[in-house]
Design a protein around this motif. Sequence first.
Motif, short mmCIF file in Angstrom:
data_model
loop_
_atom_site.label_atom_id
_atom_site.label_comp_id
_atom_site.label_asym_id
_atom_site.label_seq_id
_atom_site.Cartn_x
_atom_site.Cartn_y
_atom_site.Cartn_z
N PRO A 172 24.39 63.22 48.47
CA PRO A 172 25.07 64.44 48.01
C PRO A 172 24.35 65.14 46.87
CG PRO A 172 26.33 62.46 47.43
CD PRO A 172 25.25 62.04 48.38
N GLU A 173 23.62 64.36 46.05
CA GLU A 173 22.93 64.97 44.90
C GLU A 173 21.83 65.95 45.32
OE1 GLU A 173 25.07 61.47 43.63
OE2 GLU A 173 23.58 61.78 45.21
N LEU A 220 30.37 71.33 50.10
CA LEU A 220 31.72 71.70 50.51
C LEU A 220 31.71 72.42 51.85
CD1 LEU A 220 34.69 71.76 49.77
CD2 LEU A 220 34.31 73.91 48.55
N MET A 221 30.76 73.32 52.05
CA MET A 221 30.67 74.05 53.32
C MET A 221 30.35 73.10 54.47
SD MET A 221 28.67 77.58 52.30
CE MET A 221 28.55 78.04 54.05
N ALA A 222 29.45 72.14 54.23
CA ALA A 222 29.07 71.19 55.28
C ALA A 222 30.26 70.31 55.69
CB ALA A 222 27.91 70.32 54.79
N TYR A 278 32.76 60.69 49.73
CA TYR A 278 31.52 60.36 49.02
C TYR A 278 30.66 61.62 48.85
CZ TYR A 278 26.97 58.15 48.12
OH TYR A 278 25.75 57.78 47.59
N MET A 279 30.55 62.42 49.91
CA MET A 279 29.77 63.66 49.84
C MET A 279 30.34 64.63 48.80
SD MET A 279 27.10 63.68 51.76
CE MET A 279 26.75 65.45 51.83
N ALA A 334 33.74 62.10 45.30
CA ALA A 334 34.88 61.22 45.00
C ALA A 334 34.53 59.80 45.40
CB ALA A 334 36.13 61.71 45.73
N LYS A 335 33.61 59.20 44.66
CA LYS A 335 33.06 57.90 45.06
C LYS A 335 34.06 56.76 44.92
CE LYS A 335 28.27 59.20 44.22
NZ LYS A 335 26.99 58.88 43.54
N ASN A 336 34.96 56.85 43.96
CA ASN A 336 35.98 55.80 43.83
C ASN A 336 36.93 55.80 45.02
OD1 ASN A 336 35.02 54.80 41.36
ND2 ASN A 336 36.21 56.28 40.19
N MET A 337 37.32 56.99 45.45
CA MET A 337 38.20 57.08 46.62
C MET A 337 37.46 56.67 47.89
SD MET A 337 40.75 60.35 46.07
CE MET A 337 39.55 61.55 45.48
#
Length: 242
Positions: A75-76, A84-86, A118-119, A122-125
């Motif tokens: 994602p970085e 968001l669009m993807a 993840y993208m 929101a890595k914790n979720m």
Amino acid sequence: MSVDNLLSRDLFVRAMTEAIVNNDFSSLDMELFSFIFSEDKNRKGHIKESILSYYDTVAKPFETLKRIVGFSLVPETFSDEQTLMAVRGFDDRGFSLIERYNISLDSHRLLNSACALYMLGAKNMADDLARIAGRKIIMEAFDEIFNMLEIDDVVKGKISEINRKNASGPKKGIYDEVVNVMKLTWEKYPLASKNGMIEKLLHHFGSDKVSRSTLNRWVKENKLGPQEIARPAISFSLVFQP
């Protein structure tokens, strides 16, 4: 549990998850795992809980599972707007961020949602969903074994005898019909994916008549399958004897 035991469990569960997702356990494999888990009856409950609790205790379950399912997007490397669009585009079109592997639809949905989170950062979720998915994948694949571990050896012997008798009776007709449908379908659609074939057969015949592991075994025993892996997967329909 010692450090050595934790490392052994880590390697074992990762390898087991990868085997479940990317390959298929034949009946011989299942019997082998059953033997391993049943070898020490006093420890079988501990072994079961140790395996099932792995994804509850591992620090970054999504990192473990994303390598197994081949999710490699970083994602970085995208702007927030691009990401968001993807993700919205995939969601609007009903596309998946990962390939449909040899796991249940519910497990696939959990992992796909984890990838989306993840993208979005929101890595914790994503870890929370991956933790549920990992445990579910293991539980689904080894429900049969874990149930067997709860049964006395004498009872298991009687069940095996009954199953052998049943296998030579009504299921024989189902076997012939299912294998014939597989052959006809792959003749017409040589690039149809194996997992897609299994899903369609389960939907048509019903999981109460034939299980996913049985279908996988019949594919392997009859040396059936696609000529090659097609990406993206092609659409197809089951072909029946006219």
